[in-house]
Enzyme design. Structure first.
Site, PDB file in Angstrom:
ATOM      1  N   CYS A  90      12.499 -11.118 -57.167  1.00 22.20           N
ATOM      2  CA  CYS A  90      12.622  -9.731 -57.618  1.00 22.20           C
ATOM      3  C   CYS A  90      12.040  -8.780 -56.567  1.00 22.20           C
ATOM      4  CB  CYS A  90      11.997  -9.548 -58.999  1.00 22.20           C
ATOM      5  SG  CYS A  90      12.592  -8.056 -59.831  1.00 22.20           S
ATOM      6  N   HIS A 178      15.103 -13.778 -62.059  1.00 20.69           N
ATOM      7  CA  HIS A 178      13.818 -14.381 -62.431  1.00 20.69           C
ATOM      8  C   HIS A 178      13.971 -15.827 -62.899  1.00 20.69           C
ATOM      9  CE1 HIS A 178      11.021 -11.013 -62.061  1.00 20.69           C
ATOM     10  NE2 HIS A 178      12.020 -10.232 -62.472  1.00 20.69           N
ATOM     11  N   GLU A 180      11.864 -18.090 -62.457  1.00 21.25           N
ATOM     12  CA  GLU A 180      10.537 -18.652 -62.732  1.00 21.25           C
ATOM     13  C   GLU A 180      10.091 -18.483 -64.182  1.00 21.25           C
ATOM     14  OE1 GLU A 180       9.423 -14.320 -62.241  1.00 21.25           O
ATOM     15  OE2 GLU A 180      11.070 -15.683 -61.756  1.00 21.25           O
TER      16      GLU A 180
END
Length: 239
Positions: A90, A178, A180
């Protein structure tokens, strides 16, 4: 080989998430540098085996407002120039793009929620194949975008954001999305960004439910992607 991973963290809940689990299983030690609590220029940019620049709610181009951005860009530039594995997520991907000479700017719309990735041919031939939209969806949370850096390879897009993921050389990976995220640790995201959700008319209950439904499949896919990318960059770094 140095096993340490340096993770640049802007807000506490935007950490390495499921990717840290993968690193732990590989015996890799993560050291967080929390922006605002430590000197950005303090770490040696070439000492860690991997550097990850994580997300945050600021713009990658707001140097006047956030004086940590200039030394962080310098850290990224030195790291990339040394040919060492570097990952941006990001805001981190935006900063890597900027360090490579690309423009970062408001996209004119906020991409916030779950949307599958559409991979390019290069993406399907890369570790990102595990994140193909035919297999899993992906969480997005950004209002800025960036031009693709010179000599970068586009890996993935969405209808709202063309440059979702790119590779630069064999050692740099930028992910606007994202991967993660962990569904079981998503509540701080909702609380920490409550004002933004309200401003964009997004119901936290709906986003929570979608994350509970889609998150576990994406987490497993993200760990496979990350593990394969680590294998590749480590193989390339061996003499």
């Amino acid at each position: 080989m140095n096993r340490e991973v340096l993770a640049i963290r802007h807000v506490h809940f935007e950490d390495l998430g499921s990717l840290e689990l993968e690193l732990g299983e590989r015996g890799r030690l993560v050291r967080y540098l929390d922006v605002g609590f430590a000197r950005i220029e303090a770490p040696d940019p070439v000492s860690a085996s991997l550097m990850v620049v994580l997300g945050g709610p600021i713009s990658a181009a707001d140097d006047d407002l956030y004086p940590t951005l200039v030394p962080l860009l310098s850290l990224i530039e030195k790291r990339i120039a040394a040919g060492l594995p570097t990952l941006g997520i990001c805001l981190g991907a935006q900063l890597i793009a900027r360090a490579l000479g690309a423009r970062v700017y408001p996209s004119g719309r906020t991409e916030l929620g779950w949307t599958p990735l559409t991979l390019t041919d290069a993406g399907r031939a890369s570790p990102l194949r595990h994140l193909d939209g035919a297999q899993t969806s992906m969480l997005h949370w950004h209002g800025d975008t960036f031009d693709l850096p010179d000599n970068a390879t586009l890996l993935a897009s969405t209808p709202a954001c063309e440059n979702q993921a790119f590779a630069w050389g064999d050692h740099v990976l930028g992910l606007q999305c994202h991967p993660e995220i962990r569904a079981d640790r998503f509540e701080p995201w909702l609380i920490g960004n409550a004002g933004e959700l309200v401003a964009h008319g997004i119901d936290a209950r709906r986003l929570r439910a979608e994350t509970a439904q889609l998150g576990p499949t994406m987490e497993a896919a993200a760990r496979r992607m990350f593990g394969e990318w680590l294998d590749q960059v480590e193989a390339q770094s061996k003499p």
